[in-house]
Design an enzyme around this catalytic site. Sequence first.
Site, PDB file in Angstrom:
ATOM      1  N   ASP A 107     -42.236  -3.122  -4.772  1.00 56.46           N
ATOM      2  CA  ASP A 107     -43.375  -2.545  -5.481  1.00 56.46           C
ATOM      3  C   ASP A 107     -43.999  -3.692  -6.266  1.00 56.46           C
ATOM      4  O   ASP A 107     -43.438  -4.158  -7.250  1.00 56.46           O
ATOM      5  CB  ASP A 107     -42.899  -1.410  -6.396  1.00 56.46           C
ATOM      6  N   ARG A 132     -58.917  11.252  10.747  1.00 57.60           N
ATOM      7  CA  ARG A 132     -57.605  11.037  10.138  1.00 57.60           C
ATOM      8  C   ARG A 132     -57.019   9.678  10.484  1.00 57.60           C
ATOM      9  O   ARG A 132     -56.234   9.121   9.729  1.00 57.60           O
ATOM     10  CB  ARG A 132     -56.653  12.154  10.602  1.00 57.60           C
ATOM     11  N   LYS A 149     -53.918   1.068 -10.044  1.00 59.03           N
ATOM     12  CA  LYS A 149     -53.918   0.202 -11.209  1.00 59.03           C
ATOM     13  C   LYS A 149     -55.007  -0.869 -11.068  1.00 59.03           C
ATOM     14  O   LYS A 149     -56.146  -0.602 -11.347  1.00 59.03           O
ATOM     15  CB  LYS A 149     -52.520  -0.391 -11.395  1.00 59.03           C
ATOM     16  N   TYR A 178     -39.957   1.878 -10.926  1.00 62.23           N
ATOM     17  CA  TYR A 178     -40.829   2.937 -11.462  1.00 62.23           C
ATOM     18  C   TYR A 178     -40.092   4.278 -11.355  1.00 62.23           C
ATOM     19  O   TYR A 178     -39.635   4.651 -10.267  1.00 62.23           O
ATOM     20  CB  TYR A 178     -42.108   2.933 -10.605  1.00 62.23           C
TER      21      TYR A 178
HETATM   22  C1  LIG Z   1     -48.280   3.776 -11.446  1.00 63.45           C
HETATM   23  C2  LIG Z   1     -47.255   3.171 -10.598  1.00 63.45           C
HETATM   24  C3  LIG Z   1     -46.918   3.735  -9.370  1.00 63.45           C
HETATM   25  C4  LIG Z   1     -47.503   5.021  -8.885  1.00 63.45           C
HETATM   26  O1  LIG Z   1     -48.885   5.019  -8.690  1.00 63.45           O
HETATM   27  P1  LIG Z   1     -49.646   6.430  -8.645  1.00 63.45           P
HETATM   28  O2  LIG Z   1     -50.953   6.154  -8.055  1.00 63.45           O
HETATM   29  O3  LIG Z   1     -49.713   6.897 -10.077  1.00 63.45           O
HETATM   30  O4  LIG Z   1     -48.820   7.362  -7.824  1.00 63.45           O
HETATM   31  C5  LIG Z   1     -45.992   3.091  -8.584  1.00 63.45           C
HETATM   32  N1  LIG Z   1     -45.383   1.962  -9.006  1.00 63.45           N
HETATM   33  C6  LIG Z   1     -45.661   1.396 -10.190  1.00 63.45           C
HETATM   34  C7  LIG Z   1     -44.977   0.142 -10.589  1.00 63.45           C
HETATM   35  C8  LIG Z   1     -46.601   1.989 -11.041  1.00 63.45           C
HETATM   36  O5  LIG Z   1     -46.846   1.455 -12.233  1.00 63.45           O
END
Ligand SMILES: *Cc1c(COP(=O)(O)O)cnc(C)c1O
Length: 395
Positions: free
Chosen positions: A185, A60, A210, A113
């Site tokens: 973010d 972990r 992404k 988001y």
């Molecule tokens: C998709 C996304 C997230 C979340 O990612 P997940 O892996 O789907 O939880 C967070 N911030 C932004 C800007 C995103 O586009």
Amino acid sequence: MGHEDDGGRVFAPHTEVVRLGRDPLRFDGFVNTPVVRGSTVLSPTYDDLVHHRGRYSYGRRGNPTTEALEGALQALEGSDGVVLTPSGLSACGLGLLSVLGAGDHLLMVDTVYKPTRLICDTVLKRLGVATTYYDPLVGAGIADLIGPNTRAIFLESPGSQSFEMQDVPAITAIARARGITTLIDNTWATPLFFKPHAFGVDVSIQAGTKYIGGHADLNLGTVSAVGPAWRKVHDTHGTLGITISPDDAALGARGLRTMAVRLERHHASGLEIARWLEGRPEVSRVLHPALPTDPGFAIWSRDFTGASGLFSFILKPVPERAMATFFDALALFGMGYSWGGYESLAIPFDCADYRTATTWKVEGPAVRIHIGLEDVDDLKSDIDQAFAKMRAAAG
Ligand SMILES: *Cc1c(COP(=O)(O)O)cnc(C)c1O
């Protein structure tokens, strides 16, 4: 190869994503770090066990596969450390939980988001953290929103769906002067196109789902931090027992190898299609900060070195059935959430029903698209034929 033998040399991003987080000689020459599955880690002697002498203590707490990806990302971000989480959203949650506590006040950008809002409006609220949403264009005006209990400011630039650019250095300068932690973010730009820590941000978060993953086959979150925030993120991550599988870490590392080339293509194709859409009679406006006509262009060109493949456009008014015809007619653009993979995507969106600090008023239906790695002329002709069917349906 590795960090130790490079004599402190700094390489260009295309070189870094290929070399970082690999140590073939440690693994009998195999080019990639192996997927190490394991919970229990044995110690050779009683002494080693009680004095925690091993490099690893328990699955972990990390293993060679997760550590390799963390190390690579730490170098790319230019930070004191990176932790991995099972999704981008959990990375946002971890960042917030690491720096906030009961009685604290959070300033959250209104264009964040959408699911990140839910963290603030439910979990943080229950724990006694108050959130104020702010206009992404606030800039140095953020100073007026800071109260005695403001502990953190969260940014996302450009904003989700509507792509407003934030003046990050203006906000971090004020936050630093007042001892307030900043988080961003940075999923859209990735550290290849924008380096948050170099602009004064304490905690830099990515949905690795992404562009790090890049193949629509992985959920991954990354939290990078500098200074006192790094200890907090590191300790909260460990205390909560957040961990990702070594298979997912290996997929993240594999995605990283091609991320710079992929992003270059997403940038070029995305901008080309954004410019082309600007000239289309069906389109009222394109929301893409790397277009000179975009209100965010000045900040984007000042702070960023590239643009990814995600942007939006506003159509001139058409009935909803014509919109549906447009989406159904697209053959190369899948309809689905998420983005950052090799494939092109399109979704309709409306920010009016959830934003609270700003008003979303647009002249027609809004479309968000992700430009993938397909041939750019094929993508244009796909949109072109879908527009033709949309016009016919609108009558
Ligand atoms: C998709 C996304 C997230 C979340 O990612 P997940 O892996 O789907 O939880 C967070 N911030 C932004 C800007 C995103 O586009």
